[in-house]
Design a protein around this motif. Sequence first.
Motif, PDB file in Angstrom:
ATOM      1  N   ILE A  96      60.294  12.172  75.858  1.00  0.00           N
ATOM      2  CA  ILE A  96      59.685  13.483  75.543  1.00  0.00           C
ATOM      3  C   ILE A  96      60.395  14.039  74.189  1.00  0.00           C
ATOM      4  CG2 ILE A  96      59.731  15.934  76.291  1.00  0.00           C
ATOM      5  CD1 ILE A  96      59.618  15.208  79.238  1.00  0.00           C
ATOM      6  N   SER A  97      61.744  13.893  73.892  1.00  0.00           N
ATOM      7  CA  SER A  97      62.277  14.069  72.567  1.00  0.00           C
ATOM      8  C   SER A  97      61.630  13.476  71.468  1.00  0.00           C
ATOM      9  CB  SER A  97      63.907  14.089  72.829  1.00  0.00           C
ATOM     10  OG  SER A  97      64.435  14.698  73.689  1.00  0.00           O
ATOM     11  N   ARG A  98      61.341  12.151  71.780  1.00  0.00           N
ATOM     12  CA  ARG A  98      60.765  11.563  70.638  1.00  0.00           C
ATOM     13  C   ARG A  98      59.522  12.043  70.462  1.00  0.00           C
ATOM     14  NH1 ARG A  98      60.720   6.191  72.225  1.00  0.00           N
ATOM     15  NH2 ARG A  98      62.025   6.294  74.154  1.00  0.00           N
ATOM     16  N   ASN A  99      58.497  12.191  71.289  1.00  0.00           N
ATOM     17  CA  ASN A  99      57.173  12.633  71.437  1.00  0.00           C
ATOM     18  C   ASN A  99      56.986  14.096  70.825  1.00  0.00           C
ATOM     19  OD1 ASN A  99      56.596  10.037  71.575  1.00  0.00           O
ATOM     20  ND2 ASN A  99      56.341  10.268  73.884  1.00  0.00           N
ATOM     21  N   ILE A 100      57.974  14.784  71.163  1.00  0.00           N
ATOM     22  CA  ILE A 100      57.778  16.411  70.812  1.00  0.00           C
ATOM     23  C   ILE A 100      57.348  16.602  69.456  1.00  0.00           C
ATOM     24  CG2 ILE A 100      59.965  16.960  70.255  1.00  0.00           C
ATOM     25  CD1 ILE A 100      57.645  18.786  72.604  1.00  0.00           C
ATOM     26  N   THR A 101      57.524  15.778  68.324  1.00  0.00           N
ATOM     27  CA  THR A 101      56.928  16.083  67.068  1.00  0.00           C
ATOM     28  C   THR A 101      55.483  16.104  66.942  1.00  0.00           C
ATOM     29  OG1 THR A 101      57.254  13.759  66.526  1.00  0.00           O
ATOM     30  CG2 THR A 101      59.335  15.247  66.082  1.00  0.00           C
ATOM     31  N   GLU A 102      55.010  15.297  67.843  1.00  0.00           N
ATOM     32  CA  GLU A 102      53.233  15.218  67.738  1.00  0.00           C
ATOM     33  C   GLU A 102      52.942  15.229  69.431  1.00  0.00           C
ATOM     34  OE1 GLU A 102      51.694  12.210  65.314  1.00  0.00           O
ATOM     35  OE2 GLU A 102      53.402  12.072  63.928  1.00  0.00           O
ATOM     36  N   PRO A 103      53.009  16.358  69.972  1.00  0.00           N
ATOM     37  CA  PRO A 103      52.690  16.580  71.289  1.00  0.00           C
ATOM     38  C   PRO A 103      51.309  16.477  71.731  1.00  0.00           C
ATOM     39  CG  PRO A 103      53.148  18.834  70.464  1.00  0.00           C
ATOM     40  CD  PRO A 103      53.542  17.513  69.054  1.00  0.00           C
ATOM     41  N   THR A 104      51.066  16.045  72.872  1.00  0.00           N
ATOM     42  CA  THR A 104      49.542  15.837  73.428  1.00  0.00           C
ATOM     43  C   THR A 104      49.869  16.763  74.882  1.00  0.00           C
ATOM     44  OG1 THR A 104      50.118  13.966  74.997  1.00  0.00           O
ATOM     45  CG2 THR A 104      49.228  13.427  72.316  1.00  0.00           C
ATOM     46  N   VAL A 105      48.800  17.014  75.454  1.00  0.00           N
ATOM     47  CA  VAL A 105      48.819  17.682  76.554  1.00  0.00           C
ATOM     48  C   VAL A 105      49.401  16.852  77.889  1.00  0.00           C
ATOM     49  CG1 VAL A 105      46.881  19.387  76.051  1.00  0.00           C
ATOM     50  CG2 VAL A 105      46.231  17.137  77.150  1.00  0.00           C
ATOM     51  N   ARG A 106      49.555  15.791  77.480  1.00  0.00           N
ATOM     52  CA  ARG A 106      50.150  14.867  78.617  1.00  0.00           C
ATOM     53  C   ARG A 106      51.778  14.693  78.347  1.00  0.00           C
ATOM     54  NH1 ARG A 106      47.106  15.838  82.365  1.00  0.00           N
ATOM     55  NH2 ARG A 106      44.929  15.526  81.908  1.00  0.00           N
ATOM     56  N   CYS A 107      52.197  15.026  77.222  1.00  0.00           N
ATOM     57  CA  CYS A 107      53.602  14.688  77.066  1.00  0.00           C
ATOM     58  C   CYS A 107      54.706  14.801  78.070  1.00  0.00           C
ATOM     59  CB  CYS A 107      53.755  15.169  75.707  1.00  0.00           C
ATOM     60  SG  CYS A 107      53.897  16.928  75.670  1.00  0.00           S
ATOM     61  N   PHE A 108      54.257  15.792  78.838  1.00  0.00           N
ATOM     62  CA  PHE A 108      55.313  16.248  79.985  1.00  0.00           C
ATOM     63  C   PHE A 108      55.022  15.612  81.318  1.00  0.00           C
ATOM     64  CE2 PHE A 108      55.470  19.860  76.988  1.00  0.00           C
ATOM     65  CZ  PHE A 108      56.787  19.608  76.435  1.00  0.00           C
ATOM     66  N   ASP A 109      53.846  14.774  81.339  1.00  0.00           N
ATOM     67  CA  ASP A 109      53.245  14.432  82.705  1.00  0.00           C
ATOM     68  C   ASP A 109      54.390  13.664  83.634  1.00  0.00           C
ATOM     69  OD1 ASP A 109      51.034  15.485  82.035  1.00  0.00           O
ATOM     70  OD2 ASP A 109      49.822  13.447  82.067  1.00  0.00           O
ATOM     71  N   GLU A 110      55.235  12.844  82.872  1.00  0.00           N
ATOM     72  CA  GLU A 110      56.344  11.987  83.484  1.00  0.00           C
ATOM     73  C   GLU A 110      57.214  12.808  83.820  1.00  0.00           C
ATOM     74  OE1 GLU A 110      57.356   8.913  85.848  1.00  0.00           O
ATOM     75  OE2 GLU A 110      55.757   8.906  84.467  1.00  0.00           O
ATOM     76  N   ALA A 111      57.603  13.847  83.455  1.00  0.00           N
ATOM     77  CA  ALA A 111      58.822  14.723  83.977  1.00  0.00           C
ATOM     78  C   ALA A 111      58.316  15.562  85.058  1.00  0.00           C
ATOM     79  CB  ALA A 111      59.159  15.599  82.704  1.00  0.00           C
ATOM     80  N   GLN A 112      56.911  15.982  84.894  1.00  0.00           N
ATOM     81  CA  GLN A 112      56.179  16.984  85.922  1.00  0.00           C
ATOM     82  C   GLN A 112      56.349  16.107  87.192  1.00  0.00           C
ATOM     83  OE1 GLN A 112      52.084  18.220  85.216  1.00  0.00           O
ATOM     84  NE2 GLN A 112      52.463  20.005  86.364  1.00  0.00           N
ATOM     85  N   LYS A 113      55.698  14.862  86.840  1.00  0.00           N
ATOM     86  CA  LYS A 113      55.970  13.993  88.235  1.00  0.00           C
ATOM     87  C   LYS A 113      57.001  13.996  88.784  1.00  0.00           C
ATOM     88  CE  LYS A 113      51.943  11.068  86.765  1.00  0.00           C
ATOM     89  NZ  LYS A 113      51.793   9.655  86.176  1.00  0.00           N
TER      90      LYS A 113
END
Length: 152
Positions: A96-113
Amino acid sequence: MPVKCCFYRSPTTETTAWSENMDTLLANQAGLDAFRTFLKSEFSEENVDFWLACEDFKKTESAEKIASKARMIYSEFIVADAPKEINIDFSTRDVISRNITEPTVRCFDEAQKLVYSLMAKDSFPRFLKSEIYRKLVNSQQVGTHKKWLPFL
C-alpha cells in the motif's frame, strides 16, 4: 358479522438475523451501531471504521477524489502510528505504501480483506456472545411473542 382471529408469530427478529453472518450485521445501521459499540469496548473500532472507509472509497469515481480519499485512508489507518492504525502484516502495509502515489479504487483491497477476516473470525463471534448483543436480542424477543390479530 363475527370476528375471526388468528395468532401471528413475528418473523425472526432483526437482531437474531444478524447472527447469520457478518454481512447481514454490517448492512443494517442498527447492527452496525451495536457492533461498533462492542468494538469500542474492546478498543478495536478502527477495524470497522477502516472497512467502512474502504467500502465508501470503492464507490469513488473521480481520479482526483480517489487520490484525496486514498491519502486520507492511508494517513488515518495505514501509516505507522496512524490515529486509527489497523493491524495488518508488513508486506500488505508495504505494498500500500508503494502504491499510494498512484492509487486506484482497489489499492486497499488486500488490507480490507485481512481486516474483514479478522472481524469475522474473532470480533464477530465474541460480539454474538456479548452482553450488548444479548440485551438487544432479549429486548426484541419481549415484543415478539404471539400477538392476537382480529380480522373482520
